[in-house]
Design a protein around this motif. Sequence first.
Motif, PDB file in Angstrom:
ATOM      1  N   ALA A 220      -4.371  -8.054 -70.832  1.00  0.00           N
ATOM      2  CA  ALA A 220      -3.066  -7.232 -71.079  1.00  0.00           C
ATOM      3  C   ALA A 220      -2.695  -6.631 -69.661  1.00  0.00           C
ATOM      4  O   ALA A 220      -1.726  -6.714 -69.273  1.00  0.00           O
ATOM      5  CB  ALA A 220      -3.404  -5.984 -72.098  1.00  0.00           C
ATOM      6  N   GLN A 221      -3.930  -6.406 -68.748  1.00  0.00           N
ATOM      7  CA  GLN A 221      -3.560  -5.942 -67.612  1.00  0.00           C
ATOM      8  C   GLN A 221      -3.208  -6.895 -66.565  1.00  0.00           C
ATOM      9  O   GLN A 221      -2.422  -6.494 -65.699  1.00  0.00           O
ATOM     10  CB  GLN A 221      -5.061  -5.399 -66.804  1.00  0.00           C
ATOM     11  N   LEU A 222      -3.551  -8.037 -66.912  1.00  0.00           N
ATOM     12  CA  LEU A 222      -3.132  -9.227 -66.084  1.00  0.00           C
ATOM     13  C   LEU A 222      -1.500  -9.650 -66.391  1.00  0.00           C
ATOM     14  O   LEU A 222      -0.798  -9.815 -65.534  1.00  0.00           O
ATOM     15  CB  LEU A 222      -3.961 -10.621 -66.572  1.00  0.00           C
ATOM     16  N   PRO A 235       1.866  -7.135 -54.260  1.00  0.00           N
ATOM     17  CA  PRO A 235       0.811  -7.692 -55.079  1.00  0.00           C
ATOM     18  C   PRO A 235      -0.466  -6.886 -55.037  1.00  0.00           C
ATOM     19  O   PRO A 235      -1.314  -6.893 -56.054  1.00  0.00           O
ATOM     20  CB  PRO A 235       0.598  -9.041 -54.515  1.00  0.00           C
ATOM     21  N   VAL A 236      -0.814  -6.397 -53.765  1.00  0.00           N
ATOM     22  CA  VAL A 236      -1.931  -5.580 -53.674  1.00  0.00           C
ATOM     23  C   VAL A 236      -1.848  -4.254 -54.504  1.00  0.00           C
ATOM     24  O   VAL A 236      -2.787  -3.766 -55.521  1.00  0.00           O
ATOM     25  CB  VAL A 236      -2.332  -5.255 -52.418  1.00  0.00           C
ATOM     26  N   GLU A 237      -0.687  -3.223 -54.399  1.00  0.00           N
ATOM     27  CA  GLU A 237      -0.293  -2.295 -55.091  1.00  0.00           C
ATOM     28  C   GLU A 237      -0.374  -2.411 -56.886  1.00  0.00           C
ATOM     29  O   GLU A 237      -0.867  -1.931 -57.619  1.00  0.00           O
ATOM     30  CB  GLU A 237       0.937  -1.637 -54.826  1.00  0.00           C
ATOM     31  N   ALA A 238       0.402  -3.763 -57.072  1.00  0.00           N
ATOM     32  CA  ALA A 238       0.271  -4.075 -58.461  1.00  0.00           C
ATOM     33  C   ALA A 238      -1.001  -4.355 -58.956  1.00  0.00           C
ATOM     34  O   ALA A 238      -1.230  -4.035 -60.195  1.00  0.00           O
ATOM     35  CB  ALA A 238       1.166  -5.320 -58.539  1.00  0.00           C
ATOM     36  N   MET A 239      -1.850  -4.814 -58.349  1.00  0.00           N
ATOM     37  CA  MET A 239      -3.263  -5.198 -58.785  1.00  0.00           C
ATOM     38  C   MET A 239      -4.008  -4.052 -58.946  1.00  0.00           C
ATOM     39  O   MET A 239      -4.861  -3.730 -60.151  1.00  0.00           O
ATOM     40  CB  MET A 239      -4.061  -5.888 -57.716  1.00  0.00           C
ATOM     41  N   GLU A 240      -3.931  -3.239 -57.991  1.00  0.00           N
ATOM     42  CA  GLU A 240      -4.678  -1.727 -58.194  1.00  0.00           C
ATOM     43  C   GLU A 240      -4.087  -0.832 -59.242  1.00  0.00           C
ATOM     44  O   GLU A 240      -4.761  -0.523 -60.028  1.00  0.00           O
ATOM     45  CB  GLU A 240      -4.646  -0.911 -56.984  1.00  0.00           C
TER      46      GLU A 240
END
Length: 517
Positions: A220-222, A235-240
């Motif tokens: 679900a997080q993915l 992409p970095v902020e979205a991952m965190e």
Amino acid sequence: MRIPPVLAILTALCVLIAPASASAEWRRAESPQFIVYSTGSERALRDYVQKLETFDMILRQRLRLRQGEPAVRKFPIYLVEGRRGLAEVFPGLNRDIAGIYSAAEEDIFATAIRNGDDDILLHEYTHHFMFQNAPGSYPGWLVEGFAEYHATARISEGRVEIGRYSEARASWLVNSPWIPLEELLSKRPGEVRRGTHQSTYYPVAWLLTHWFLSDAGRRAQLQTYVEAVAAGGNPVEAMEQSTGLTLDQLRSALRAYMRERIQIVRYTADFPEAEITVTTLPASADDLLLIGQRLKVGVPQDQRLATAEEVRRLAARYPDDPFAMLQLGHAELHFGDPDAGEAVLTRLLEREPDNIEALQLMATRFMKLATEAEDARPLLSRARGYLARAIAIDDSHYHTLLLLGETRRGAPNYPNDNDIATWAFAFEAAPQLPATRLGYASVLMLVDRFDDAITLLQPLANSPHGGGAADAAEAMLELAESRRPPLTEAEIEAAVEAGEDQPEDGGDTEETPTPPA
């Protein structure tokens, strides 16, 4: 009659020194989803195609797609003898490359070493399958990680295992410094410099994908992460934000996961036996099948005359063979003497009026002449005549539709509704091909359907192996977002050439570097 000893020895020597092609016999196996070309035994070929059909079935199940749907286009695969066979199609290919996926205007296919590592071919087919059946804008690491995750599938009668690890990839993870996660998340594989970081791009992408897919909450997080990146998020902020972890914490979580017993998904069933038809190709295929694919993917300018001469020499062995005539006409038309190529293809079409490839090649002949003529209209009309014949035979062939769309560019009423439909059908038949995506996006922008064009362009702009085409898509995307006209055909070609960082064939290659001890 008793053979004299000397003659017997000479006969044996002739057998030993005969060219490999003399004993090779190419077979073509067609199944619901694949067309596979290979030498070797028919039984081995059938078993291989059955494994591919089972793998396709599992992918459909995992992505919740309907089973039994007819293929929009069956996927061609060429199984070759060693790296020498790969070089027949792709001269100058890096010796570490063990398989290649090529999406060219004239064909979309994979080439791999027969009896080699199945991981490479399954990796490439997963890419192809995703583009065809799960279109969307995915980060480069996930495109590669998803392919790596499924590439290690082990398929046997009644059993399939998904999610296993590659010994080579695992060795890189254990014994080498990892690529920084910030770099993994923000760059395509081609943008990562050679060295340790490049060597761990695929292993870390695999591990991150495996970590996400092994747990329902993380899946679900993915999904949240993918949606955020597709919407233009960092992409970095979205991952965190999606995981609730900093990159340092994520790295620690991945290392801990690596030390655990990884989760393997197992399917056990009485998998249905696919309907497979095997035919033997003519003797001319021994000499001309692979070089015929080379003609399709493109030949560097400084090698074109030599390639045409090689095809002339090989085709001369089979003077009235239709397959040899097709390859000779192709080589002459594009790399040698175009008039001779037109003559050969005209003779071929007299014998085989339904030869779609010959019809397409003849269309390209008059399209090329049209670019050099003061009045292009009659020449383009002749080209469309050949394409109309091809469509009457197969109205879903992406290359025919692509060429038809190209013949209409610049017409006074372009694009009309029929033009838009033509490009739409070409794209639906071959979404893997940058030319169909860029062409369709262009006509959508010309009729002010900018949001639809943006949706089309995002996957190519983010493609990990997009090369110059990804750069062209990115430029088009900026224009679409600002509601401006698209790049012209010449501007697209210039952007592709300026940013091209792929091999000459334009394909997606898989290297097998030696892992660290």
